[in-house]
Design a protein around this motif. Sequence first.
Motif, mmCIF file in Angstrom:
data_model
loop_
_atom_site.group_PDB
_atom_site.id
_atom_site.type_symbol
_atom_site.label_atom_id
_atom_site.label_comp_id
_atom_site.label_asym_id
_atom_site.label_seq_id
_atom_site.Cartn_x
_atom_site.Cartn_y
_atom_site.Cartn_z
ATOM 1 N N MET A 127 -19.640 -13.343 62.415
ATOM 2 C CA MET A 127 -19.586 -14.166 63.759
ATOM 3 C C MET A 127 -18.252 -14.731 63.892
ATOM 4 O O MET A 127 -18.074 -15.370 65.106
ATOM 5 N N GLN A 128 -17.389 -14.449 63.123
ATOM 6 C CA GLN A 128 -15.786 -14.769 63.004
ATOM 7 C C GLN A 128 -15.893 -16.384 62.973
ATOM 8 O O GLN A 128 -16.739 -16.968 62.338
ATOM 9 N N GLU A 129 -14.650 -16.884 63.293
ATOM 10 C CA GLU A 129 -14.574 -18.403 62.983
ATOM 11 C C GLU A 129 -15.266 -19.264 64.072
ATOM 12 O O GLU A 129 -15.054 -18.945 65.185
ATOM 13 N N THR A 228 -26.648 -17.665 67.507
ATOM 14 C CA THR A 228 -25.299 -18.317 67.547
ATOM 15 C C THR A 228 -25.859 -19.826 67.380
ATOM 16 O O THR A 228 -24.880 -20.593 66.720
ATOM 17 N N GLY A 229 -27.009 -20.369 67.456
ATOM 18 C CA GLY A 229 -27.608 -21.581 67.413
ATOM 19 C C GLY A 229 -27.707 -21.898 66.078
ATOM 20 O O GLY A 229 -27.361 -22.969 65.538
ATOM 21 N N ALA A 230 -28.176 -20.960 65.222
ATOM 22 C CA ALA A 230 -28.196 -21.206 63.767
ATOM 23 C C ALA A 230 -26.922 -21.211 63.058
ATOM 24 O O ALA A 230 -26.779 -22.201 62.307
ATOM 25 N N CYS A 231 -26.022 -20.364 63.617
ATOM 26 C CA CYS A 231 -24.751 -20.427 63.076
ATOM 27 C C CYS A 231 -24.103 -21.923 63.484
ATOM 28 O O CYS A 231 -23.358 -22.605 62.409
ATOM 29 N N ASP A 257 -30.168 -16.465 57.657
ATOM 30 C CA ASP A 257 -29.332 -16.903 56.490
ATOM 31 C C ASP A 257 -27.923 -17.032 57.036
ATOM 32 O O ASP A 257 -27.571 -16.107 57.570
ATOM 33 N N ILE A 258 -27.320 -18.444 56.940
ATOM 34 C CA ILE A 258 -25.983 -18.475 57.312
ATOM 35 C C ILE A 258 -25.097 -18.781 56.385
ATOM 36 O O ILE A 258 -25.426 -19.800 55.454
ATOM 37 N N ALA A 259 -23.880 -18.092 56.210
ATOM 38 C CA ALA A 259 -22.892 -18.326 55.290
ATOM 39 C C ALA A 259 -21.445 -18.617 55.797
ATOM 40 O O ALA A 259 -21.134 -17.678 56.688
ATOM 41 N N TRP A 260 -20.950 -19.800 55.587
ATOM 42 C CA TRP A 260 -19.659 -20.105 56.284
ATOM 43 C C TRP A 260 -18.521 -19.967 55.272
ATOM 44 O O TRP A 260 -18.423 -20.877 54.293
ATOM 45 N N ASP A 264 -12.260 -16.864 54.353
ATOM 46 C CA ASP A 264 -11.603 -16.431 55.772
ATOM 47 C C ASP A 264 -11.986 -17.069 56.824
ATOM 48 O O ASP A 264 -11.458 -17.045 57.965
ATOM 49 N N GLY A 265 -13.106 -18.218 56.644
ATOM 50 C CA GLY A 265 -13.465 -19.202 57.420
ATOM 51 C C GLY A 265 -14.364 -18.693 58.460
ATOM 52 O O GLY A 265 -14.772 -19.336 59.490
ATOM 53 N N HIS A 266 -14.881 -17.483 58.138
ATOM 54 C CA HIS A 266 -15.837 -16.832 59.159
ATOM 55 C C HIS A 266 -17.192 -17.236 58.846
ATOM 56 O O HIS A 266 -17.568 -17.351 57.639
ATOM 57 N N VAL A 267 -18.096 -17.110 59.809
ATOM 58 C CA VAL A 267 -19.445 -17.333 59.583
ATOM 59 C C VAL A 267 -20.178 -15.755 59.639
ATOM 60 O O VAL A 267 -20.059 -15.306 60.675
ATOM 61 N N TYR A 268 -21.071 -15.753 58.430
ATOM 62 C CA TYR A 268 -21.966 -14.770 58.436
ATOM 63 C C TYR A 268 -23.375 -14.954 58.481
ATOM 64 O O TYR A 268 -23.795 -15.762 57.844
#
Length: 284
Positions: A127-129, A228-231, A257-260, A264-268
């Motif tokens: 989902m990028q930064e 996007t709300g979960a992120c 499952d969300i990983a920041w 790289d600062g990206h959200v996965y």
Amino acid sequence: MGSVVKFAKMHGAGNDYIYVDTSLYDIPEPAELARKWSDRHKGIGGDGLVLIGRSLVSGADFTMRIFNADGSEARMCGNASRCIGKYVYEKGLTDKTSIKLLTRAGIKTLILNMDGNNQVESVTVDMQEPCLADRHLLATANGSMREGAVTVCGQELRGTFVSMGNPHFVIFTDDAETVDVARLGSTLEVNPLFPERCNIEFASLLGENRIRTRVWERGSGITMACGTGACATAVAASLTGRSGRRSRIVMDGGTLDIAWNETDGHVYMTGPAEFVFEGEMKME
């Protein structure tokens, strides 16, 4: 007489959309079609309409346009992007398991996680930064807000602004289950604080790095889930010290499952994508 369009109804954690392959059909008025088809009593029923296209842009394989149930066009949708990954692979439009998807919020990378039968079990989206300050989306002096106070319906609520390609305002509460999401969410969505309206999340901690989240989605109302709300919830929880950089977001329709990533600062974001049914509709 209108032309007949084949569609697929899909959902990601209960966030359901109607999907059409625009390489097969011309959709001249998608906003109007989204309003008609999303109607759960007179149409197909869904949170909106998603158009899948072949990309003519270098570096992207497919395109996504997404129209909410009220006809407004969204910049990004995490759940819909996962469903597109499953759609294009299982419909034989690609044999890639790493797909570049062009959205109004930029090019997103979809990683397809396969099961033993070569079916897409889940999808991970880069989902990028996150964007934490944007004066076009948040009417504060610096375009940011962390645990800022907003009075709505006679209540003072504290929320954190996070944009994941679309704007979110995340409010932590003792118990998200008791929140009147329809009343507070609908009022906050159109608050002057948000010049382009806003998605609203109400969240509470269930345990370590486990967060219950309920969503009022801009243009669609209460939805079963919002990628996007979960992120945004995960980022806001990390920013405010409520969780680490990895968290499980429990929504009405399922868990994401969300990983920041610190590097790289990206959200996965990782979660399911499912076909519900397929059919044909006449486009008047």
